[in-house]
Scaffold this motif. Structure first.
Motif, mmCIF file in Angstrom:
data_model
loop_
_atom_site.group_PDB
_atom_site.id
_atom_site.type_symbol
_atom_site.label_atom_id
_atom_site.label_comp_id
_atom_site.label_asym_id
_atom_site.label_seq_id
_atom_site.Cartn_x
_atom_site.Cartn_y
_atom_site.Cartn_z
ATOM 1 N N UNK A 127 0.640 -1.648 0.222
ATOM 2 C CA UNK A 127 -0.146 -0.032 -0.217
ATOM 3 C C UNK A 127 0.635 1.420 -0.096
ATOM 4 N N UNK A 128 0.719 2.060 -1.048
ATOM 5 C CA UNK A 128 1.303 3.696 -1.089
ATOM 6 C C UNK A 128 1.014 4.567 -1.965
ATOM 7 N N UNK A 129 0.246 5.108 -0.569
ATOM 8 C CA UNK A 129 -0.479 6.394 -1.774
ATOM 9 C C UNK A 129 0.328 7.790 -1.584
ATOM 10 N N UNK A 130 0.648 7.623 -3.067
ATOM 11 C CA UNK A 130 1.150 8.401 -3.835
ATOM 12 C C UNK A 130 1.017 8.416 -5.655
ATOM 13 N N UNK A 131 1.522 9.504 -5.355
ATOM 14 C CA UNK A 131 1.222 9.980 -7.700
ATOM 15 C C UNK A 131 2.954 9.271 -8.257
ATOM 16 N N UNK A 132 2.922 8.600 -8.714
ATOM 17 C CA UNK A 132 3.924 8.380 -9.563
ATOM 18 C C UNK A 132 4.144 7.811 -10.163
ATOM 19 N N UNK A 133 5.451 8.392 -11.844
ATOM 20 C CA UNK A 133 5.493 7.672 -13.098
ATOM 21 C C UNK A 133 6.641 6.665 -13.225
#
Length: 247
Positions: A127-133
């Protein structure tokens, strides 16, 4: 199964936490993890510079180091690709060593490739609440054919918003010795890549090769862009901890 970690030079010297994440995740899925201390560089810098005799000697050391391993797993498509594509060729005139090189190739995997294709794991419960590319490294995709595996792992990370990176197939400009020999061209390429990363609005740049991440991260840092760079293994391990702690 007994799995040996091939740490690579960059991870060993600059990003040991990546190797730690790989080891913890492999252990989580029942692997007996070891670290042959005899291991050294894969030989790619020497090979790319035309020093095949020197590369051959390094390759012998690597073959001996992992001779008794069931599997070899590395957090780098670039170094794994070096083994897969060039080790057998280096020993074309030495049948005994060519066979040993081929045996090493058969049991050596890039990290995401091993999780998905050997262990059959695509959902780690992370679980990781983050915005990534995500930046797909050239050697992983083109030499090893590692294309779907990272995406399968990331698609199952709860809370992760993964934004497609514009022109993601373009090289970041690192290329090992290329960045030294063709510095101006390399800089232009990484500037373009960093610009695409920034355009996504992502908080984190993910990848499977610390050479690329170091290069792009250095450019982002120079431009004062607060974007964290993380190896896929780091995000997955931190994500597992987040899920276990209820964060």
């Amino acid at each position: 199964m007994r799995v040996s970690i091939f740490i690579t030079c960059l991870a060993d010297q600059l990003y040991p936490e990546v190797g730690e994440s790989v080891a913890r995740l492999l252990h989580r899925y029942g692997c007996e993890v070891d670290f042959p201390e005899m291991q050294t560089c894969c030989g790619q810098p020497a090979f790319n510079s035309g020093y095949q005799d020197e590369t051959r000697e390094v390759a012998r050391v690597m073959i001996r180091a992992f001779e008794n391993s069931d599997y070899v797993v590395s957090p780098s498509g670039s170094c794994t690709g070096m083994m897969h594509h060039y080790y057998p060729m280096l020993f074309a005139d030495e049948p005994e060593w060519k066979l040993k090189a081929e045996q090493l190739v058969e049991k050596t995997y890039e990290f995401s490739q091993f999780l998905v294709n050997v262990l059959g794991v695509t959902d780690l419960g992370a679980k990781y609440d983050i915005k990534a590319t995500y930046h797909p490294s050239c050697h992983a995709t083109r030499l090893l054919g590692v294309k779907e595996e990272p995406g399968k792992l990331l698609s199952n990370v709860k809370g992760l918003e993964l934004i497609d990176l514009p022109k993601k197939e373009d090289c970041c400009g690192f290329g090992g010795t290329f960045a030294v020999k063709m510095a101006d061209m390399s800089e232009a390429m990484v500037c373009e890549k960093a610009g695409h990363v920034c355009s996504t609005g992502a908080e984190v740049l993910l990848g499977t090769d610390m050479g690329c991440l170091m290069n792009i991260g250095g450019r982002l840092n120079k431009d004062n862009k607060p974007i964290r760079v993380m190896h896929l293994a780091q995000l997955l391990e931190e994500g597992v901890k987040n899920d276990e702690s209820g964060r």
